[in-house]
Design a protein around this motif. Structure first.
Motif, PDB file in Angstrom:
ATOM      1  N   ALA A 136      -4.395 -57.439  33.633  1.00 28.25           N
ATOM      2  CA  ALA A 136      -4.017 -57.377  32.226  1.00 28.25           C
ATOM      3  C   ALA A 136      -2.580 -56.907  32.063  1.00 28.25           C
ATOM      4  O   ALA A 136      -1.821 -57.451  31.242  1.00 28.25           O
ATOM      5  CB  ALA A 136      -4.969 -56.447  31.469  1.00 28.25           C
ATOM      6  N   VAL A 137      -2.175 -55.906  32.842  1.00 21.51           N
ATOM      7  CA  VAL A 137      -0.807 -55.396  32.748  1.00 21.51           C
ATOM      8  C   VAL A 137       0.182 -56.416  33.298  1.00 21.51           C
ATOM      9  O   VAL A 137       1.231 -56.680  32.706  1.00 21.51           O
ATOM     10  CB  VAL A 137      -0.681 -54.055  33.498  1.00 21.51           C
ATOM     11  CG1 VAL A 137       0.778 -53.631  33.598  1.00 21.51           C
ATOM     12  CG2 VAL A 137      -1.490 -52.982  32.794  1.00 21.51           C
ATOM     13  N   SER A 138      -0.157 -57.040  34.433  1.00 20.30           N
ATOM     14  CA  SER A 138       0.761 -58.000  35.056  1.00 20.30           C
ATOM     15  C   SER A 138       1.052 -59.182  34.140  1.00 20.30           C
ATOM     16  O   SER A 138       2.164 -59.715  34.128  1.00 20.30           O
ATOM     17  CB  SER A 138       0.174 -58.502  36.380  1.00 20.30           C
ATOM     18  OG  SER A 138       0.060 -57.447  37.310  1.00 20.30           O
ATOM     19  N   TYR A 139       0.041 -59.594  33.370  1.00 18.53           N
ATOM     20  CA  TYR A 139       0.203 -60.751  32.497  1.00 18.53           C
ATOM     21  C   TYR A 139       0.398 -60.366  31.032  1.00 18.53           C
ATOM     22  O   TYR A 139       0.299 -61.221  30.144  1.00 18.53           O
ATOM     23  CB  TYR A 139      -0.995 -61.694  32.640  1.00 18.53           C
ATOM     24  CG  TYR A 139      -1.002 -62.436  33.957  1.00 18.53           C
ATOM     25  CD1 TYR A 139      -0.329 -63.644  34.094  1.00 18.53           C
ATOM     26  CD2 TYR A 139      -1.643 -61.898  35.060  1.00 18.53           C
ATOM     27  CE1 TYR A 139      -0.318 -64.317  35.305  1.00 18.53           C
ATOM     28  CE2 TYR A 139      -1.641 -62.560  36.282  1.00 18.53           C
ATOM     29  CZ  TYR A 139      -0.975 -63.771  36.397  1.00 18.53           C
ATOM     30  OH  TYR A 139      -0.962 -64.435  37.602  1.00 18.53           O
ATOM     31  N   ASN A 140       0.664 -59.085  30.776  1.00 19.22           N
ATOM     32  CA  ASN A 140       0.960 -58.619  29.418  1.00 19.22           C
ATOM     33  C   ASN A 140      -0.137 -59.008  28.428  1.00 19.22           C
ATOM     34  O   ASN A 140       0.122 -59.584  27.368  1.00 19.22           O
ATOM     35  CB  ASN A 140       2.311 -59.194  28.944  1.00 19.22           C
ATOM     36  CG  ASN A 140       3.449 -58.801  29.850  1.00 19.22           C
ATOM     37  OD1 ASN A 140       3.589 -57.639  30.212  1.00 19.22           O
ATOM     38  ND2 ASN A 140       4.260 -59.770  30.241  1.00 19.22           N
ATOM     39  N   VAL A 141      -1.374 -58.691  28.777  1.00 20.50           N
ATOM     40  CA  VAL A 141      -2.518 -59.056  27.944  1.00 20.50           C
ATOM     41  C   VAL A 141      -2.930 -57.847  27.107  1.00 20.50           C
ATOM     42  O   VAL A 141      -3.444 -56.858  27.647  1.00 20.50           O
ATOM     43  CB  VAL A 141      -3.718 -59.510  28.810  1.00 20.50           C
ATOM     44  CG1 VAL A 141      -4.891 -59.922  27.919  1.00 20.50           C
ATOM     45  CG2 VAL A 141      -3.309 -60.672  29.710  1.00 20.50           C
ATOM     46  N   PRO A 142      -2.718 -57.882  25.789  1.00 23.04           N
ATOM     47  CA  PRO A 142      -3.090 -56.740  24.944  1.00 23.04           C
ATOM     48  C   PRO A 142      -4.587 -56.737  24.643  1.00 23.04           C
ATOM     49  O   PRO A 142      -5.143 -57.728  24.152  1.00 23.04           O
ATOM     50  CB  PRO A 142      -2.266 -56.974  23.675  1.00 23.04           C
ATOM     51  CG  PRO A 142      -2.088 -58.455  23.614  1.00 23.04           C
ATOM     52  CD  PRO A 142      -2.033 -58.944  25.042  1.00 23.04           C
ATOM     53  N   LEU A 143      -5.251 -55.633  24.929  1.00 20.98           N
ATOM     54  CA  LEU A 143      -6.689 -55.505  24.715  1.00 20.98           C
ATOM     55  C   LEU A 143      -6.997 -54.155  24.079  1.00 20.98           C
ATOM     56  O   LEU A 143      -6.283 -53.175  24.303  1.00 20.98           O
ATOM     57  CB  LEU A 143      -7.460 -55.592  26.037  1.00 20.98           C
ATOM     58  CG  LEU A 143      -7.305 -56.839  26.900  1.00 20.98           C
ATOM     59  CD1 LEU A 143      -7.989 -56.626  28.244  1.00 20.98           C
ATOM     60  CD2 LEU A 143      -7.874 -58.063  26.193  1.00 20.98           C
ATOM     61  N   VAL A 144      -8.082 -54.100  23.315  1.00 18.47           N
ATOM     62  CA  VAL A 144      -8.685 -52.834  22.917  1.00 18.47           C
ATOM     63  C   VAL A 144      -9.963 -52.697  23.734  1.00 18.47           C
ATOM     64  O   VAL A 144     -10.812 -53.590  23.723  1.00 18.47           O
ATOM     65  CB  VAL A 144      -9.015 -52.806  21.412  1.00 18.47           C
ATOM     66  CG1 VAL A 144      -9.837 -51.566  21.069  1.00 18.47           C
ATOM     67  CG2 VAL A 144      -7.736 -52.831  20.590  1.00 18.47           C
ATOM     68  N   ILE A 145     -10.088 -51.590  24.460  1.00 20.92           N
ATOM     69  CA  ILE A 145     -11.244 -51.377  25.334  1.00 20.92           C
ATOM     70  C   ILE A 145     -11.984 -50.125  24.879  1.00 20.92           C
ATOM     71  O   ILE A 145     -11.399 -49.039  24.805  1.00 20.92           O
ATOM     72  CB  ILE A 145     -10.825 -51.241  26.809  1.00 20.92           C
ATOM     73  CG1 ILE A 145     -10.106 -52.516  27.266  1.00 20.92           C
ATOM     74  CG2 ILE A 145     -12.042 -50.968  27.692  1.00 20.92           C
ATOM     75  CD1 ILE A 145      -9.567 -52.437  28.684  1.00 20.92           C
ATOM     76  N   ILE A 146     -13.256 -50.277  24.549  1.00 17.13           N
ATOM     77  CA  ILE A 146     -14.095 -49.164  24.115  1.00 17.13           C
ATOM     78  C   ILE A 146     -15.146 -48.927  25.197  1.00 17.13           C
ATOM     79  O   ILE A 146     -15.953 -49.813  25.489  1.00 17.13           O
ATOM     80  CB  ILE A 146     -14.756 -49.475  22.762  1.00 17.13           C
ATOM     81  CG1 ILE A 146     -13.672 -49.630  21.688  1.00 17.13           C
ATOM     82  CG2 ILE A 146     -15.753 -48.388  22.378  1.00 17.13           C
ATOM     83  CD1 ILE A 146     -14.194 -50.112  20.363  1.00 17.13           C
ATOM     84  N   ILE A 147     -15.132 -47.734  25.795  1.00 18.98           N
ATOM     85  CA  ILE A 147     -16.029 -47.415  26.905  1.00 18.98           C
ATOM     86  C   ILE A 147     -17.049 -46.374  26.456  1.00 18.98           C
ATOM     87  O   ILE A 147     -16.679 -45.288  26.007  1.00 18.98           O
ATOM     88  CB  ILE A 147     -15.244 -46.884  28.120  1.00 18.98           C
ATOM     89  CG1 ILE A 147     -14.194 -47.905  28.575  1.00 18.98           C
ATOM     90  CG2 ILE A 147     -16.199 -46.550  29.262  1.00 18.98           C
ATOM     91  CD1 ILE A 147     -13.289 -47.394  29.683  1.00 18.98           C
ATOM     92  N   ALA A 148     -18.331 -46.708  26.583  1.00 19.10           N
ATOM     93  CA  ALA A 148     -19.392 -45.734  26.346  1.00 19.10           C
ATOM     94  C   ALA A 148     -19.506 -44.863  27.592  1.00 19.10           C
ATOM     95  O   ALA A 148     -20.129 -45.245  28.585  1.00 19.10           O
ATOM     96  CB  ALA A 148     -20.714 -46.453  26.061  1.00 19.10           C
TER      97      ALA A 148
END
Length: 222
Positions: free
Chosen positions: A137-149
């Protein structure tokens, strides 16, 4: 045993296969489901503090047109119960295939493929299966919101061990002695902070590629 092997570009093959399908008639089934939701609503409103229902309702409110992906386990079941499908939102899950670690790869692929705002809902067990893809994700500049339980256990398996196997717990604890913060604040305060954080994440997504590009540059520099 494979009855009909297909070796082809996935898009071309699926397009050709789709030409030979017809839409399922699900109106009666959907009507039954909506009736059950009214008669036997599934809710966590009786619990104090922040609940999975609160989190997913926050996503419903703040990300009405996002692509949402899940992993496998309780996080998947909570999402299927509470995520509102409004005609704009897209939903990716592995269904009954049970592939822990699916969610992050699906989120990365969905964001690259569509450019949509993308939210991953996962658990600490599933996220650990494939967290190395954060580097992708960082290498390809992919913006994400990640919610971890983050509950420190394999929640779905642990739940079954508790309900059906006499509380004989085996290989479901992810960490020993981990402390979780629960019930220290009033529910209204917790939910307010949740929505404020989701609004911040939405703003970061809107500026996402610029911020991630900086992050990627820092990571590469080191």
């Amino acid at each position: 045993m494979v009855n009909v092997p297909i070796v082809a570009d996935a898009k071309a093959a699926l397009t050709e296969m789709d030409a030979h399908t017809s839409r399922c008639k699900t109106d009666d089934w959907i009507a039954d489901i909506m009736k059950w939701k009214e008669e036997i609503p599934i809710t966590m409103k009786n619990y104090e503090g922040m609940t999975p229902e609160d989190i997913i309702n926050g996503i419903n409110e703040i990300f009405p047109d996002a692509t949402v992906t899940t992993d496998v386990g309780q996080n998947q079941l909570w999402t299927t119960q509470y995520l509102a499908m409004n005609g704009k939102r897209k939903f990716l899950t592995s269904g009954g295939l049970g592939t822990m670690g699916y969610g992050l790869g699906a989120a990365i692929g969905a964001q690259i493929g569509s450019g949509d705002k993308t939210v991953l809902i996962t658990g600490d067990g599933s996220f650990g299966m494939n967290l190395n893809e954060m580097a992708t994700a960082v290498s390809y500049n992919v913006p994400l919101v990640i919610i971890i339980a983050n509950n420190g256990v394999l929640g779905m398996v642990r739940q079954w061990q508790n309900l059906f196997y006499g509380q004989r717990y085996s290989m479901t604890d992810l960490c020993s002695g981990a402390a979780t913060r629960r019930g220290e604040d009033r529910p209204v305060q917790v939910r307010f902070r949740l929505r404020r954080r989701l609004h911040q994440d939405l703003h970061r997504l809107q500026q996402g590629r610029r911020h991630l590009r900086r992050c990627g540059a820092v990571c590469q520099a080191h």
